[in-house]
Design an enzyme around this catalytic site. Structure first.
Site, PDB file in Angstrom:
ATOM      1  N   THR A 184     -47.546 -84.588  -4.462  1.00 55.05           N
ATOM      2  CA  THR A 184     -46.411 -84.383  -5.367  1.00 55.05           C
ATOM      3  C   THR A 184     -45.575 -83.246  -4.783  1.00 55.05           C
ATOM      4  O   THR A 184     -46.082 -82.446  -3.997  1.00 55.05           O
ATOM      5  CB  THR A 184     -46.870 -83.960  -6.776  1.00 55.05           C
ATOM      6  OG1 THR A 184     -47.505 -82.689  -6.648  1.00 55.05           O
ATOM      7  CG2 THR A 184     -47.855 -84.953  -7.360  1.00 55.05           C
ATOM      8  N   GLU A 329     -48.607 -89.630  -9.296  1.00 55.70           N
ATOM      9  CA  GLU A 329     -49.994 -89.727  -9.782  1.00 55.70           C
ATOM     10  C   GLU A 329     -50.323 -91.126 -10.300  1.00 55.70           C
ATOM     11  O   GLU A 329     -51.458 -91.427 -10.634  1.00 55.70           O
ATOM     12  CB  GLU A 329     -50.212 -88.733 -10.946  1.00 55.70           C
ATOM     13  CG  GLU A 329     -50.215 -87.268 -10.563  1.00 55.70           C
ATOM     14  CD  GLU A 329     -48.815 -86.653 -10.537  1.00 55.70           C
ATOM     15  OE1 GLU A 329     -47.832 -87.406 -10.397  1.00 55.70           O
ATOM     16  OE2 GLU A 329     -48.707 -85.430 -10.653  1.00 55.70           O
ATOM     17  N   LYS A 438     -34.824 -74.485 -24.713  1.00 59.75           N
ATOM     18  CA  LYS A 438     -35.314 -73.988 -25.990  1.00 59.75           C
ATOM     19  C   LYS A 438     -34.297 -73.015 -26.559  1.00 59.75           C
ATOM     20  O   LYS A 438     -34.134 -71.911 -26.058  1.00 59.75           O
ATOM     21  CB  LYS A 438     -36.656 -73.284 -25.787  1.00 59.75           C
ATOM     22  CG  LYS A 438     -37.331 -72.957 -27.087  1.00 59.75           C
ATOM     23  CD  LYS A 438     -38.803 -72.683 -26.908  1.00 59.75           C
ATOM     24  CE  LYS A 438     -39.482 -72.818 -28.263  1.00 59.75           C
ATOM     25  NZ  LYS A 438     -40.886 -72.505 -28.226  1.00 59.75           N
ATOM     26  N   TRP A 443     -35.615 -77.515 -29.650  1.00 58.91           N
ATOM     27  CA  TRP A 443     -35.437 -78.108 -28.345  1.00 58.91           C
ATOM     28  C   TRP A 443     -34.108 -78.843 -28.222  1.00 58.91           C
ATOM     29  O   TRP A 443     -33.689 -79.528 -29.130  1.00 58.91           O
ATOM     30  CB  TRP A 443     -36.546 -79.127 -28.060  1.00 58.91           C
ATOM     31  CG  TRP A 443     -37.932 -78.559 -28.077  1.00 58.91           C
ATOM     32  CD1 TRP A 443     -38.917 -78.811 -28.980  1.00 58.91           C
ATOM     33  CD2 TRP A 443     -38.499 -77.661 -27.122  1.00 58.91           C
ATOM     34  NE1 TRP A 443     -40.047 -78.120 -28.654  1.00 58.91           N
ATOM     35  CE2 TRP A 443     -39.835 -77.405 -27.512  1.00 58.91           C
ATOM     36  CE3 TRP A 443     -38.014 -77.036 -25.961  1.00 58.91           C
ATOM     37  CZ2 TRP A 443     -40.682 -76.562 -26.798  1.00 58.91           C
ATOM     38  CZ3 TRP A 443     -38.857 -76.195 -25.253  1.00 58.91           C
ATOM     39  CH2 TRP A 443     -40.173 -75.966 -25.673  1.00 58.91           C
TER      40      TRP A 443
END
Ligand code: ADP
Length: 545
Positions: A184, A329, A438, A443
């Site tokens: 990754t 993944e 935030k 959010w």
């Protein structure tokens, strides 16, 4: 129990043999520095055999890692199959990482052989002194003499193949044997390695042939733009070989005009890549004329596909963009956004709204989302939670990583993506946890804002990031790239006015900055990390929510 079905190993040898037996006449086309290279699956099979013989002669044993630093072309495809089917592990190295990261992952994976495109020689020479495990370098060029380089010992791929037998006795492999690995990009700390088994790639490829998934078939000509050094190019080279599709590889020719040219000349029917590619292609198509009538589907993902992009391609050129979501993944496919049968008759607005979501789980993948206490969130399209996934092609740990446990929890992979799931099962990515803004304890989704800004007719690209704020903690800042014809002619106020009736007031960016380009990651996604660093101190204390 007696009389049970055979225990047949799901290995990549099946894909390779199938292509030899059934698709010997089908073509594989690559745009090389010397021009277009074409051969058939029959020719491909011969060379894969030769390459496997070479690897054996160089002492490669079962489980050994063979690294590749290469663009998309037929030699890379040969490595995809010869390395894996001979029992070794194909480690595709992301050539766009920083040199020190590349050195780290080659050492961490313990690559014994490194195959590289000649254009990348300087990159490798720069880190040569740090590479601890590499015993042979193989240059993937036309010449049968090795290039002049300080890499040692270095071989010419073509010379090695010419001197090897095409007949190779494929060994018996177990489906749980490692076939490939990929790291990754490591936004925090070191990159992390993911190891793919034969079984995982086999099942994933089979899933991609399903008609309610990608539905790749023998009838298709697929142009694989998504890099072969990233997440197995979404497994498309494997799937195309299994299906017997004609494969087209652009090599280093990734400019929109070059892609348009290739689609036109090879009569490409399906292609795949990150959204930024198709934003670029759209611009070219609006100004110049190409015959893209063969192209019916573009698979896009890796970052959110703007709804406006899906609409434009469909309305103007009758090309369907199917959005997918996945991760390194996950080999990497998780979800795809296709309409269900009864949605086809919904009003156009609603249909596009569904297709702009990341979609439903592909057969074989299971998903759910949980709140901060780990409780499942309802599939109501409103509640938000972190997405968790599991399935036969999803990693259960990182390769030799002591911190694996944080991401793998009771048989589930924690994706780090915040989503909603609607009653029809379509997920929508609200944000990556690290990209959420935030503000005053609540959010704000950067993805929603970007999507809306990119629908403005004067806008080409937009990325929204959080900047620190003394009162509200964080506030959104919009980084906008105007279309070239509107450069210098568009104002921040115009953008904000466009957003006002779509969002609550406190969601609106405090400021709009205009850039000539959004920085991109190695695989073409917006690089918000770079933007965040750039605007770290960009505080406007007076700004109100
Ligand atoms: P990288 O960390 O280099 O981006 P990956 O390709 O594995 O590596 O990235 C996976 C992540 O990309 C996902 O967790 C998700 O945040 C994002 N992503 C992938 N597809 C989409 C999509 N269609 N919409 C929004 N985000 C996406």
């Amino acid at each position: 129990m007696q009389g049970l079905i055979m225990d047949y190993p799901l290995t990549l040898q099946h894909l390779l043999e199938r292509s030899r037996k059934l698709y010997g006449r089908k073509e594989i086309v690559s745009w090389m520095p010397t021009g277009l290279h074409r051969y058939t699956y029959a020719g491909f099979y011969q060379r894969v055999g030769r390459l496997a013989s070479v690897l054996k002669r160089l002492g490669v044993q079962k489980g050994d890692r063979v690294g590749t630093l290469a663009w998309n072309h037929y030699r890379h495809l040969e490595l995809y199959f010869a390395v894996t089917c001979s029992g070794a592990v194909l480690h595709t190295v992301n050539i766009r990482l920083f040199p020190e990261q590349i050195a780290y992952i080659i050492n961490h994976a313990g690559d014994r052989i490194l195959c590289f495109d000649e254009s990348l020689t300087p990159l490798l020479e720069g880190i040569r002194g740090e590479l601890k495990t590499v015993q042979h370098y193989i240059a993937l060029g036309e010449e049968t003499t090795p290039p002049a380089t300080s890499l040692h010992p270095v071989h010419s791929y073509e010379a090695l193949l010419a001197g090897a037998s095409p007949h190779y006795d494929w060994p018996h492999l177990d489906e749980h044997d490692a076939a490939g690995m990929c790291y990754t990009s490591g936004t925090t700390g070191h990159p992390k390695g993911v190891v793919y088994s034969h079984r995982a790639i086999f099942l994933h490829s089979l899933a991609e042939t399903g008609v309610d998934s990608i539905g790749l078939s023998e009838q298709d000509t697929i142009m694989i733009v998504v890099p072969m050094f990233h997440a197995n190019a979404w497994c498309l080279p494997f799937t195309a070989t299994l299906a017997g599709s004609k494969q087209v590889f652009p090599g280093t020719h990734m400019q929109p005009r070059e892609l348009a040219h290739l689609i036109q000349s090879e009569r490409v029917t399906v292609t795949a890549g990150v959204p930024t590619l198709w934003i670029g292609l759209q611009q070219v198509l609006e100004q110049e004329s190409y015959d893209l009538s063969s192209l019916h589907t573009i698979l896009s993902g890796g970052s959110a596909v703007p709804r406006s992009l899906i609409e434009t391609y469909e309305r103007r050129w009758n090309i369907r963009i199917i959005q997918g979501w996945g991760m390194t993944e996950m080999t990497p496919l998780g979800t795809l956004s296709r309409l269900k049968s009864y949605m086809e008759s919904w009003p156009e607005e609603e249909r596009f709204a569904v297709r702009a979501k990341q979609g439903t789980m592909v057969a074989g993948v299971e998903l759910k989302a949980v709140d901060e206490e780990g409780r499942d969130i309802p599939w109501d399209g409103k509640s938000q939670g972190e997405l968790l996934v599991r399935g036969p092609w999803i990693a259960s740990a990182y390769y030799r990583d002591p911190h694996s446990a944080e991401r793998f929890h009771q048989g589930w992979l924690r994706t780090g993506d915040v989503v909603t799931i609607d009653p029809e099962g379509y997920i929508q990515i609200v944000d990556r946890t690290k990209d959420l803004i935030k503000s005053g304890g609540e959010w704000i989704s950067s993805v929603d804002l970007e999507n809306a800004i990119m629908a403005h007719p004067k806008v080409l690209e937009a990325a929204v990031i959080a900047v620190p704020h003394p009162k509200w903690q964080e506030r959104p800042l919009a980084c906008v790239v105007p279309r070239p014809e509107y450069r210098g002619e568009i104002t921040g106020e115009e953008i904000l006015a466009f957003l006002r009736d779509k969002f609550a007031r406190w969601w609106l960016p405090d400021e709009v900055v205009f850039l000539t380009e959004i920085p991109k990651t190695g695989v073409g996604k917006f690089d918000k990390k770079v933007l965040r660093q750039q605007y770290e101190r960009h505080i406007r204390p007076g700004s109100e929510r």
